[in-house]
Write an enzyme that holds these catalytic residues in place. Structure first.
Site, short mmCIF file in Angstrom:
data_model
loop_
_atom_site.label_atom_id
_atom_site.label_comp_id
_atom_site.label_asym_id
_atom_site.label_seq_id
_atom_site.Cartn_x
_atom_site.Cartn_y
_atom_site.Cartn_z
CG ASN A 14 2.51 1.97 3.99
OD1 ASN A 14 2.80 0.85 4.39
ND2 ASN A 14 2.73 3.07 4.70
CG LEU A 92 -12.66 8.79 4.41
CD1 LEU A 92 -12.30 7.35 4.04
CD2 LEU A 92 -12.97 9.60 3.16
CG HIS A 108 -3.02 4.53 13.19
ND1 HIS A 108 -3.27 5.85 12.85
CD2 HIS A 108 -2.60 4.56 14.48
CE1 HIS A 108 -3.04 6.62 13.90
NE2 HIS A 108 -2.63 5.86 14.90
C1 GAR Z 1 2.50 5.96 7.02
O1 GAR Z 1 3.38 5.91 8.10
C2 GAR Z 1 1.08 5.66 7.49
O2 GAR Z 1 1.01 4.68 8.48
C3 GAR Z 1 0.67 6.99 8.02
O3 GAR Z 1 1.19 7.93 7.11
C4 GAR Z 1 2.37 7.40 6.49
C5 GAR Z 1 2.20 7.46 5.00
O4 GAR Z 1 3.39 7.12 4.35
N1 GAR Z 1 -0.75 7.08 8.10
C6 GAR Z 1 -1.38 7.85 8.97
O5 GAR Z 1 -0.82 8.56 9.78
C7 GAR Z 1 -2.89 7.81 8.86
N2 GAR Z 1 -3.50 8.67 9.82
P1 GAR Z 1 3.36 6.69 2.81
O6 GAR Z 1 2.60 7.76 2.04
O7 GAR Z 1 4.81 6.67 2.42
O8 GAR Z 1 2.69 5.34 2.72
#
Ligand code: GAR
Length: 194
Positions: A14, A92, A108
């Protein structure tokens, strides 16, 4: 341009989608820092290779307040206008959240208010949902709560596993987060529903 700091914990796909969009000349924001609680997070090297300043602040062995105090140092030095959580897997404290009230966003992997917390894809499959998706929201002291700034949906297909569904949602995450940031950086808080 609005100054953007991004917090990650892992591969940072992301974060990379956000950096790629901010690299477009017409973008209203510019990246000033990518920071991680995991010094080995793959995203740190990728951000550095793109010329974005990085910081690693391990949470290991630190109480939450001490970790956040250490994390704050590079963040405050970078003087961000906007703080983006992008796969940042530490909760946090209210004190940290209040410092960036109204300018800290999170992505999320569920259609909030459904499935805050972990294992979102498996929970959506187990519930028999026909749709899943992702949400970008303003961060408040309540986990995965706060005003919704954007959502994108995907179908849940027969035979989906948490893995296949996560991959389908992630494609939408990479579109949604940059699109919401563009709007947010120009002061547009109206939700983007895709
Ligand atoms: C993503 O799917 C994000 O939405 C999720 O972790 C992944 C990170 O992927 N976030 C959460 O679960 C937050 N609690 P990335 O490091 O490749 O962006």
């Amino acid at each position: 341009k609005a100054r953007v700091a991004i917090l990650i914990s892992g591969g940072g796909s992301n974060m990379l989608a956000l950096l790629a969009d901010m690299a477009q000349g017409d973008h209203p924001a510019t990246p000033v820092l990518v920071a991680s609680n995991d010094p080995l997070a793959g995203g740190l090297a990728k951000a550095a290779s793109l010329g974005v300043p990085t910081a690693a602040v391990s949470h290991r062995g630190l109480a939450r307040d001490a970790f956040e105090a250490s994390l704050l140092e590079p963040i405050l030095a970078a003087k961000p206008d906007i703080l983006l959580l992008a796969g940042f897997m530490r909760v946090l404290t209210p004190g940290f959240v209040h410092r960036f009230a109204g300018r800290m966003l999170n992505i999320h992997p569920s259609l909030l208010p459904k499935y805050p917390g972990l294992h979102t894809h498996q929970r959506a499959i187990d519930a028999g949902d026909t749709q899943a998706g992702c949400t970008v929201h303003l961060v408040t002291p309540v986990l995965d709560d706060g005003p919704i700034l954007g959502q994108a949906c995907v179908p849940i297909l027969a035979g989906d596993t948490a893995g296949t569904l996560a991959a389908r949602v992630l494609v939408q995450e990479h579109r949604l987060y940059p699109a919401v940031l563009r709007r947010f950086a120009t002061g547009d808080r109206t939700p983007l529903l895709a």
